[in-house]
Scaffold this motif. Structure first.
Motif, mmCIF file in Angstrom:
data_model
loop_
_atom_site.group_PDB
_atom_site.id
_atom_site.type_symbol
_atom_site.label_atom_id
_atom_site.label_comp_id
_atom_site.label_asym_id
_atom_site.label_seq_id
_atom_site.Cartn_x
_atom_site.Cartn_y
_atom_site.Cartn_z
ATOM 1 N N ARG A 182 0.828 -1.210 0.000
ATOM 2 C CA ARG A 182 0.000 0.000 0.000
ATOM 3 C C ARG A 182 0.860 1.258 0.000
ATOM 4 O O ARG A 182 0.571 2.228 -0.681
ATOM 5 C CB ARG A 182 -0.913 0.006 1.224
ATOM 6 C CG ARG A 182 -2.278 -0.558 0.875
ATOM 7 C CD ARG A 182 -3.146 -0.613 2.072
ATOM 8 N NE ARG A 182 -3.359 -2.008 2.415
ATOM 9 C CZ ARG A 182 -3.879 -2.429 3.536
ATOM 10 N NH1 ARG A 182 -4.222 -1.574 4.452
ATOM 11 N NH2 ARG A 182 -4.066 -3.709 3.744
ATOM 12 N N TYR A 210 2.342 1.643 -3.413
ATOM 13 C CA TYR A 210 1.332 2.111 -4.365
ATOM 14 C C TYR A 210 1.089 3.614 -4.178
ATOM 15 O O TYR A 210 0.997 4.376 -5.144
ATOM 16 C CB TYR A 210 0.023 1.328 -4.176
ATOM 17 C CG TYR A 210 -1.051 1.820 -5.104
ATOM 18 C CD1 TYR A 210 -1.081 1.406 -6.432
ATOM 19 C CD2 TYR A 210 -1.996 2.755 -4.672
ATOM 20 C CE1 TYR A 210 -2.035 1.895 -7.305
ATOM 21 C CE2 TYR A 210 -2.947 3.254 -5.540
ATOM 22 C CZ TYR A 210 -2.968 2.820 -6.855
ATOM 23 O OH TYR A 210 -3.895 3.317 -7.714
ATOM 24 N N ASP A 216 1.833 6.098 -7.127
ATOM 25 C CA ASP A 216 0.660 6.775 -7.678
ATOM 26 C C ASP A 216 0.850 8.299 -7.612
ATOM 27 O O ASP A 216 0.537 9.024 -8.560
ATOM 28 C CB ASP A 216 -0.563 6.346 -6.844
ATOM 29 C CG ASP A 216 -1.853 6.767 -7.491
ATOM 30 O OD1 ASP A 216 -1.977 6.539 -8.707
ATOM 31 O OD2 ASP A 216 -2.720 7.331 -6.798
ATOM 32 N N GLY A 243 5.369 0.039 -11.505
ATOM 33 C CA GLY A 243 4.088 0.662 -11.872
ATOM 34 C C GLY A 243 4.171 2.131 -12.221
ATOM 35 O O GLY A 243 3.185 2.857 -12.085
#
Ligand code: FES
Length: 629
Positions: A252, A255, A259, A323
């Motif tokens: 988390r 991310y 992000d 990512g």
């Protein structure tokens, strides 16, 4: 529909969305120091209609908002979610509105020769014919070798793009090489002037990203945001413990930061009018924990003795591995770390400050939630890290705020009358006080004899000193008639203690490194103050409260966001990356908690300026006309 008053902005409600997000969408900027953690209490709003459409008050709201105000509809915008549709009217008090945030993007940045890891080569290939049946990749690599004498290989995944890239512009193509040996991109035509990278400084509290034009070396755009991991913990330790306690906690946190950086990249590209695919490399710096969490490397060992990091060396991964939405076959690199609590950001600081190359002894102090200090010279460099906490960012300070419009940034107090002179950011009416203002206020109160060396506020007849609602002493910096909120802005006994804790943490590091180097403050020929706070704080106030070592103020250089500067320099130059690798091995790390004298040093440094005044021999001279001389 949600109406934000008195600004008259409206936005469509969305279920399970916090009011803070909807306010942003409506163009209403609400202060949020802790970034949704429900800890800073700065995002207060008042619901004047439609409260039943909202989530119930959380524990944080019960802790941070007095019951009387809660009954009047006060909520924390970051904790209040839309539960059902209907008209909701939200009053945003002046004190919760965020003004223009002063972002320190610039830093002292020595010029570097442009030699990025990425290089574009334009090739004109002989077309495929019945007489020349070479495959596209062979044709490309052979011409590349002939033209640039580079023996390269094609990055997996890029092959599929080659046929179109060669034929679209009549066999004129541009090849992008990484470190001269890996072809990471093949494009039709001549795109040699279109070469971009992003440098990112991941701070515990703030993330700053710079778009660099690697053809010219210029900064094309800059963007920043609060670190999106803050809701999981304000400081490093609480974030690391979140990764230990929560299943997929590390995922988390990774991310959240990835992000956030993707959002910054989108903003940078929009500002420059390029696509995210035009960004071919990212250079990341941050303290060791931020570095590990970003790359998805377990960070728990950093938090427990002997605090060994999992990775010290510089690393490079592909964007898809973590990512990141940049060119998929590009590179994401980091500078090396030094130790568990001195990370790639400190290495970047070192490179941009030039301390590593000084013949005489100097010190670099990068103040943040986690303060990193490096001291020494060309011959020997020592480093340490101090848990100074977020007080200088305005957190845990009653009227604390970031350095944005209306923040009190300078304070002068007349020692005989206690009259106050203030300067605010953008010269706007005062809304709160930021880090540099708090340090000034403590220094001035101490000079004026309002504070004892222990930090205790003295009782006085003067009506600026009074008992606050909490029953403890407070000093009125600005009265309601002069502030933007109509409320008095005070500095409380608790605020002073927070600053004492933060400054003691920093000075303990300063002091232990000086002892290890066997030097006195007077032997420091230069002190580099890095970071936004270090740049805006008044150096003599910082010395006066015992946060900086006592050196003549003209020896203090303000080098701005040095970690960001170092990251940009290394994005532009492979030689600087090699230097970073060398420095990370050379800098010795001193673990303060393992030092025998740590507790004693810290306890002494809690005093203003210090319990042992021989560390501040000029203190008496500076304050002789004041009460506590
Ligand atoms: S942002 Fe809401 S309490 Fe900090």
């Amino acid at each position: 529909m949600i109406h934000f008053q008195p600004l008259g902005r409206k936005v469509e409600a969305r279920k399970e969305t916090p009011l803070l997000d909807l306010a942003r969408e409506a163009g209403v900027q609400i202060e949020s120091i802790c970034g949704y953690a429900g800890k800073c209490g700065k995002c207060k709003v008042v619901i004047t209609s439609g409260a039943l459409n909202l989530s119930k008050a959380t524990e944080s709201e019960r802790d941070l908002i007095p019951e009387k105000d809660r009954r009047a509809g006060m909520r924390l915008a970051c904790q209040t979610y839309i539960k059902s549709f209907g008209k909701i009217v939200v009053e945003v008090p002046e004190g919760s509105r965020r003004g223009h945030h002063r972002l320190l993007a610039a830093g002292v940045e020595p010029k570097v020769k442009l030699s990025p890891a990425l290089k574009k080569v334009v090739l004109r290939l002989p077309p495929a014919t019945l007489k020349d049946l070479r495959a596209d990749d062979d044709r490309l690599l052979e011409v590349l070798f002939k033209k640039a004498h580079l023996k390269s290989s094609i990055s997996p995944g890029v092959h599929g793009r080659i046929p179109e890239a060669l034929r679209k512009q009549d066999w004129v193509t541009t090849v992008t090489l990484y470190r001269n040996w890996e072809v990471i991109q093949v494009e039709p035509g001549d795109t040699s002037r279109n070469l971009f990278g992003v440098a990112v400084d991941i701070g515990t509290t703030k993330v700053v990203a710079y778009l660099i034009d690697l053809f010219t070396g210029d900064i094309a755009a800059t963007e920043s945001m609060p670190n999106p991991q803050i809701p999981y913990g304000e400081d490093l330790m609480s974030r690391i413990s979140y990764t230990i306690k929560e299943r997929d906690g590390a995922g988390r946190l990774q991310y959240a930061i990835v992000d956030g950086i993707n959002t910054l990249v989108t903003r940078l590209c929009t500002a420059k009018g390029i696509s995210r695919d035009d960004v071919l490399e990212m250079m990341v710096v941050g303290n060791t924990a931020m570095h590990h969490l970003f790359f998805g490397i377990p960070a728990q060992h950093v938090a427990a003795a002997p605090y060994a990091p999992a990775v010290r060396t510089s690393i490079t991964v592909s964007p898809s591995h973590i990512g990141l939405n940049i060119y998929p076959f590009g590179k994401v690199s980091s500078l090396p770390n030094v130790a568990g609590f001195v990370g790639a950001d400190a290495v970047a600081d070192l490179i941009s400050s030039g301390l590593y190359n000084d013949n005489k002894i100097g010190m670099m102090i990068d103040i943040g939630t986690n303060t990193e200090i490096i001291a020494g010279s060309k011959r020997k460099l020592l480093s340490c890290s101090c848990a100074s906490g977020p007080a200088f960012e305005g957190a845990h300070i009653k009227y604390g705020m970031r350095a944005s419009t209306g923040a009190i940034e300078r304070v002068w107090i007349d020692p005989s009358t206690l009259d106050v002179n203030l300067r605010t950011v953008d010269d706007a009416p005062a809304r709160g006080i930021c880090g540099s203002g708090i340090v000034d206020a403590v220094s001035e109160l101490f000079k004026a004899g309002v504070l004892e060396p222990s930090g205790k506020m003295m009782a006085s007849e003067n009506n600026r000193i009074r008992r606050g609602k909490e029953g403890t002493a407070e000093f009125v910096l600005a009265t309601g008639s002069d502030t933007a909120t109509g409320e008095d802005i005070t500095i409380t006994q608790h605020d002073i203690q927070e600053i004492q804790l933060a400054k003691a943490a920093i000075f303990t590091g300063v002091s232990i490194l000086m002892k290890r180097l066997r030097i006195k403050p007077s032997e420091l020929t230069r002190v580099y103050a890095a970071g936004a706070f270090g740049t805006y704080v008044d150096a003599s106030s910082a010395i006066h409260i015992g946060m900086y070592p006592e050196v003549p103020v003209d020896r203090i250089s303000f080098i701005g966001n040095a970690a960001g500067s170092g990251a940009r320099m290394c994005l532009r130059s492979v030689e600087k990356r090699e230097l970073a690798d060398e420095l990370s091995r050379k800098v010795e790390y001193v673990e303060l908690a393992a030092e025998k004298e740590f507790q004693k040093e810290f306890a002494q440094a809690m005093f203003l300026p210090h319990r042992d005044l021989s560390r501040f021999p000029n203190h008496k001279k500076r304050t002789s006309k004041y009460h506590w001389s």
